[in-house]
Design a protein around this motif. Structure first.
Motif, PDB file in Angstrom:
ATOM      1  N   ASN A  82       0.771  -1.241   0.000  1.00  0.00           N
ATOM      2  CA  ASN A  82       0.000   0.000   0.000  1.00  0.00           C
ATOM      3  C   ASN A  82       0.805   1.295   0.000  1.00  0.00           C
ATOM      4  O   ASN A  82       0.444   2.234  -0.719  1.00  0.00           O
ATOM      5  N   PRO A  83       1.882   1.440   0.811  1.00  0.00           N
ATOM      6  CA  PRO A  83       2.619   2.706   0.763  1.00  0.00           C
ATOM      7  C   PRO A  83       3.153   3.029  -0.633  1.00  0.00           C
ATOM      8  O   PRO A  83       3.077   4.178  -1.084  1.00  0.00           O
ATOM      9  N   ARG A  84       3.675   2.009  -1.313  1.00  0.00           N
ATOM     10  CA  ARG A  84       4.173   2.210  -2.668  1.00  0.00           C
ATOM     11  C   ARG A  84       3.035   2.585  -3.613  1.00  0.00           C
ATOM     12  O   ARG A  84       3.172   3.487  -4.461  1.00  0.00           O
ATOM     13  N   MET A  85       1.900   1.922  -3.486  1.00  0.00           N
ATOM     14  CA  MET A  85       0.753   2.215  -4.331  1.00  0.00           C
ATOM     15  C   MET A  85       0.267   3.640  -4.111  1.00  0.00           C
ATOM     16  O   MET A  85      -0.022   4.378  -5.073  1.00  0.00           O
ATOM     17  N   LEU A  86       0.187   4.079  -2.856  1.00  0.00           N
ATOM     18  CA  LEU A  86      -0.265   5.430  -2.538  1.00  0.00           C
ATOM     19  C   LEU A  86       0.703   6.478  -3.091  1.00  0.00           C
ATOM     20  O   LEU A  86       0.279   7.514  -3.614  1.00  0.00           O
ATOM     21  N   ALA A  87       2.013   6.204  -2.967  1.00  0.00           N
ATOM     22  CA  ALA A  87       3.012   7.137  -3.489  1.00  0.00           C
ATOM     23  C   ALA A  87       2.891   7.269  -5.005  1.00  0.00           C
ATOM     24  O   ALA A  87       2.997   8.377  -5.555  1.00  0.00           O
ATOM     25  N   ASP A  88       2.651   6.157  -5.690  1.00  0.00           N
ATOM     26  CA  ASP A  88       2.537   6.189  -7.150  1.00  0.00           C
ATOM     27  C   ASP A  88       1.293   6.943  -7.621  1.00  0.00           C
ATOM     28  O   ASP A  88       1.282   7.495  -8.728  1.00  0.00           O
ATOM     29  N   LEU A  89       0.252   6.949  -6.789  1.00  0.00           N
ATOM     30  CA  LEU A  89      -0.982   7.640  -7.174  1.00  0.00           C
ATOM     31  C   LEU A  89      -0.810   9.157  -7.241  1.00  0.00           C
ATOM     32  O   LEU A  89      -1.556   9.847  -7.942  1.00  0.00           O
ATOM     33  N   ILE A  90       0.169   9.703  -6.496  1.00  0.00           N
ATOM     34  CA  ILE A  90       0.374  11.155  -6.503  1.00  0.00           C
ATOM     35  C   ILE A  90       1.747  11.526  -7.058  1.00  0.00           C
ATOM     36  O   ILE A  90       2.213  12.649  -6.893  1.00  0.00           O
ATOM     37  N   SER A  91       2.408  10.566  -7.691  1.00  0.00           N
ATOM     38  CA  SER A  91       3.746  10.803  -8.219  1.00  0.00           C
ATOM     39  C   SER A  91       3.776  10.508  -9.716  1.00  0.00           C
ATOM     40  O   SER A  91       2.956   9.752 -10.241  1.00  0.00           O
ATOM     41  N   THR A  92       4.728  11.114 -10.387  1.00  0.00           N
ATOM     42  CA  THR A  92       4.934  10.817 -11.808  1.00  0.00           C
ATOM     43  C   THR A  92       6.088   9.839 -12.002  1.00  0.00           C
ATOM     44  O   THR A  92       6.345   9.395 -13.116  1.00  0.00           O
ATOM     45  N   HIS A  93       6.780   9.504 -10.911  1.00  0.00           N
ATOM     46  CA  HIS A  93       7.930   8.597 -10.972  1.00  0.00           C
ATOM     47  C   HIS A  93       7.480   7.211 -10.499  1.00  0.00           C
ATOM     48  O   HIS A  93       7.322   6.970  -9.311  1.00  0.00           O
ATOM     49  N   ASN A 176       9.478  -2.984 -20.328  1.00  0.00           N
ATOM     50  CA  ASN A 176       9.660  -3.011 -18.873  1.00  0.00           C
ATOM     51  C   ASN A 176       8.460  -2.446 -18.109  1.00  0.00           C
ATOM     52  O   ASN A 176       8.591  -2.024 -16.961  1.00  0.00           O
ATOM     53  N   GLU A 177       7.291  -2.429 -18.734  1.00  0.00           N
ATOM     54  CA  GLU A 177       6.096  -1.898 -18.082  1.00  0.00           C
ATOM     55  C   GLU A 177       5.293  -3.022 -17.425  1.00  0.00           C
ATOM     56  O   GLU A 177       4.858  -3.958 -18.101  1.00  0.00           O
ATOM     57  N   ILE A 178       5.115  -2.934 -16.106  1.00  0.00           N
ATOM     58  CA  ILE A 178       4.292  -3.888 -15.359  1.00  0.00           C
ATOM     59  C   ILE A 178       2.887  -3.317 -15.270  1.00  0.00           C
ATOM     60  O   ILE A 178       2.679  -2.263 -14.671  1.00  0.00           O
ATOM     61  N   HIS A 179       1.931  -4.007 -15.859  1.00  0.00           N
ATOM     62  CA  HIS A 179       0.558  -3.512 -15.877  1.00  0.00           C
ATOM     63  C   HIS A 179      -0.168  -3.894 -14.591  1.00  0.00           C
ATOM     64  O   HIS A 179      -1.129  -4.669 -14.585  1.00  0.00           O
ATOM     65  N   HIS A 180       0.318  -3.343 -13.505  1.00  0.00           N
ATOM     66  CA  HIS A 180      -0.260  -3.556 -12.180  1.00  0.00           C
ATOM     67  C   HIS A 180       0.301  -2.474 -11.278  1.00  0.00           C
ATOM     68  O   HIS A 180       1.208  -1.732 -11.666  1.00  0.00           O
ATOM     69  N   PHE A 181      -0.250  -2.367 -10.033  1.00  0.00           N
ATOM     70  CA  PHE A 181       0.292  -1.360  -9.122  1.00  0.00           C
ATOM     71  C   PHE A 181       1.298  -1.950  -8.138  1.00  0.00           C
ATOM     72  O   PHE A 181       1.832  -1.247  -7.285  1.00  0.00           O
ATOM     73  N   PHE A 182       1.577  -3.262  -8.244  1.00  0.00           N
ATOM     74  CA  PHE A 182       2.697  -3.864  -7.522  1.00  0.00           C
ATOM     75  C   PHE A 182       3.198  -5.059  -8.312  1.00  0.00           C
ATOM     76  O   PHE A 182       2.598  -5.469  -9.303  1.00  0.00           O
ATOM     77  N   CYS A 183       4.326  -5.613  -7.895  1.00  0.00           N
ATOM     78  CA  CYS A 183       4.981  -6.677  -8.659  1.00  0.00           C
ATOM     79  C   CYS A 183       4.250  -8.001  -8.468  1.00  0.00           C
ATOM     80  O   CYS A 183       4.382  -8.638  -7.410  1.00  0.00           O
ATOM     81  N   GLN A 184       3.501  -8.401  -9.467  1.00  0.00           N
ATOM     82  CA  GLN A 184       2.749  -9.641  -9.447  1.00  0.00           C
ATOM     83  C   GLN A 184       3.323 -10.598 -10.484  1.00  0.00           C
ATOM     84  O   GLN A 184       3.966 -10.186 -11.451  1.00  0.00           O
ATOM     85  N   VAL A 185       3.055 -11.892 -10.305  1.00  0.00           N
ATOM     86  CA  VAL A 185       3.632 -12.910 -11.188  1.00  0.00           C
ATOM     87  C   VAL A 185       3.148 -12.797 -12.635  1.00  0.00           C
ATOM     88  O   VAL A 185       3.982 -12.733 -13.549  1.00  0.00           O
ATOM     89  N   PRO A 186       1.834 -12.770 -12.922  1.00  0.00           N
ATOM     90  CA  PRO A 186       1.397 -12.783 -14.333  1.00  0.00           C
ATOM     91  C   PRO A 186       1.968 -11.645 -15.180  1.00  0.00           C
ATOM     92  O   PRO A 186       2.502 -11.911 -16.264  1.00  0.00           O
ATOM     93  N   PRO A 187       1.891 -10.361 -14.738  1.00  0.00           N
ATOM     94  CA  PRO A 187       2.450  -9.310 -15.593  1.00  0.00           C
ATOM     95  C   PRO A 187       3.971  -9.378 -15.719  1.00  0.00           C
ATOM     96  O   PRO A 187       4.527  -8.978 -16.746  1.00  0.00           O
ATOM     97  N   LEU A 188       4.657  -9.911 -14.697  1.00  0.00           N
ATOM     98  CA  LEU A 188       6.110 -10.037 -14.779  1.00  0.00           C
ATOM     99  C   LEU A 188       6.522 -11.130 -15.754  1.00  0.00           C
ATOM    100  O   LEU A 188       7.480 -10.978 -16.514  1.00  0.00           O
ATOM    101  N   VAL A 189       5.801 -12.249 -15.726  1.00  0.00           N
ATOM    102  CA  VAL A 189       6.111 -13.364 -16.625  1.00  0.00           C
ATOM    103  C   VAL A 189       6.001 -12.923 -18.083  1.00  0.00           C
ATOM    104  O   VAL A 189       6.776 -13.356 -18.939  1.00  0.00           O
ATOM    105  N   LYS A 190       5.056 -12.025 -18.361  1.00  0.00           N
ATOM    106  CA  LYS A 190       4.872 -11.530 -19.732  1.00  0.00           C
ATOM    107  C   LYS A 190       6.080 -10.743 -20.226  1.00  0.00           C
ATOM    108  O   LYS A 190       6.265 -10.577 -21.425  1.00  0.00           O
ATOM    109  N   LEU A 191       6.896 -10.238 -19.291  1.00  0.00           N
ATOM    110  CA  LEU A 191       8.055  -9.426 -19.668  1.00  0.00           C
ATOM    111  C   LEU A 191       9.339 -10.247 -19.785  1.00  0.00           C
ATOM    112  O   LEU A 191      10.375  -9.703 -20.170  1.00  0.00           O
ATOM    113  N   ALA A 192       9.282 -11.538 -19.446  1.00  0.00           N
ATOM    114  CA  ALA A 192      10.490 -12.372 -19.478  1.00  0.00           C
ATOM    115  C   ALA A 192      10.822 -12.793 -20.904  1.00  0.00           C
ATOM    116  O   ALA A 192       9.945 -12.892 -21.773  1.00  0.00           O
ATOM    117  N   CYS A 193      12.110 -13.049 -21.121  1.00  0.00           N
ATOM    118  CA  CYS A 193      12.576 -13.475 -22.442  1.00  0.00           C
ATOM    119  C   CYS A 193      12.269 -14.952 -22.674  1.00  0.00           C
ATOM    120  O   CYS A 193      12.338 -15.759 -21.738  1.00  0.00           O
TER     121      CYS A 193
END
Length: 318
Positions: A82-93, A176-193
């Motif tokens: 949650n802290p990371r998610m909240l920070a991302d909601l008001i940040s551009t980084h 390198n774009e994770i289509h989620h608000f935290f590091c989850q397995v399915p979106p990460l697997v899609k980015l693997a070689c």
């Protein structure tokens, strides 16, 4: 994002971008306020339960010891997300390092699965209390309860490593774009070689088996509990026996309902926005509801909470 050379035509990703709630730019401020309030309430509710159990001697029982540990796992789980998610909601980084992503995934799965193991133990505790009340003191001794809690946390940590290590032993070569608000397995697997279907399938099977075994053990406990309660001759006795496990049963139903929808969702929900919105259910909503249910549905805990409030806010009324 920073990259390093993998070969003549490939680079490895060392940072990810969490897309999160980017598809809903007009709602991000609203989400921030709503999720912040829910997160603060989750922290306050769980801390209040822990302090109440600690200070009230009549709550020094195995059931409330497990509830305290469950609150700790809830706080640790939400702290990883949650802290990371909240920070991302008001940040551009929105970038997160490879190491930071691995850490987040490890703590998320470790605390989440420890939570599932603790819910299973609480089901066993209610089974012993209702079906074998005369042996409760022996079967649920202080040493035995401590061993059960330690086993839950150790199992959660081991499972966290079993899931996280195979994922981050893969090579990520972009995008390198994770289509989620935290590091989850399915979106990460899609980015693997390359072809990583075997790794994804193995992790999915292990995770589902663990949750399914926990759920079946809880279900088995309640089959025996219901069979025993139905044998109680008085309606008042049946109600009293069931009330001791009602809050746990409700939390289990909510926990596994959201988990089932999130991990076994229909094809219609597999859009990126659907993944993000479903993630809210088990990272924000379930932890938010849990302390409310335990506080309102458990009379003994509710009375103790009132006593603590009166003692600290209105001492003249005691």
């Amino acid at each position: 994002a920073r990259t390093s050379m993998l070969g003549p035509n490939q680079t490895t990703v060392s940072e990810f971008i969490l897309i999160g709630f980017s598809p809903f730019p007009q709602l991000q401020l609203l989400f921030f306020v709503l999720f912040l309030l829910m997160y603060l309430f989750t922290l306050l509710g769980n801390l209040l339960i822990m302090l109440t159990v600690w200070h009230e001697r009549n709550l020094h029982k195995p059931m409330y010891f497990f509830l305290c540990t469950l609150s700790i796992s809830e706080i640790a789980y939400t702290l990883a997300i949650n802290p990371r998610m909240l920070a991302d909601l008001i940040s551009t980084h929105h970038t997160i390092s490879l190491w930071g992503c691995a850490n987040q995934m490890f703590f998320t799965f470790s605390c989440g699965l420890a939570h599932a193991f603790l819910l299973t133990i609480m089901g066993y505790d209610r089974y012993v209390a209702i079906c074998h009340p005369l042996r409760y003191g022996v079967l649920m001794s202080s040493q035995g309860c401590a061993w059960l809690v330690a086993s839950s946390w150790l199992s959660g940590i081991v499972m966290g490593l079993v899931i996280t290590l195979p994922i981050f032993s893969l090579t990520f070569c972009g995008p390198n774009e994770i289509h989620h608000f935290f590091c989850q397995v399915p979106p990460l697997v899609k980015l693997a070689c390359g072809d990583v279907s075997a790794v994804a399938l193995g992790i999915g099977v292990v995770y589902i088996i663990v949750l399914l075994v926990c759920f079946l053990l809880i279900l088995l406990s309640y089959i025996f509990i219901v069979a025993t309660i139905l044998k109680i001759p008085s309606a008042e006795g049946r109600h009293k026996a069931f009330s001791t496990c009602a809050s746990h049963l409700i939390v289990v139903v909510i926990h596994y309902s959201f988990a089932s929808v999130a991990h076994l969702k229909a094809k219609a929900l597999e859009a990126l926005e659907g993944d993000t919105l479903m993630g809210i259910s088990y990272s924000v909503l379930t932890p938010f509801l849990s302390p409310i249910i335990f506080s309102l549905r458990n009379k003994e805990l509710k009375d103790a909470l009132k006593k603590v409030f009166l003692r600290n806010l209105c001492p003249s009324r005691l």
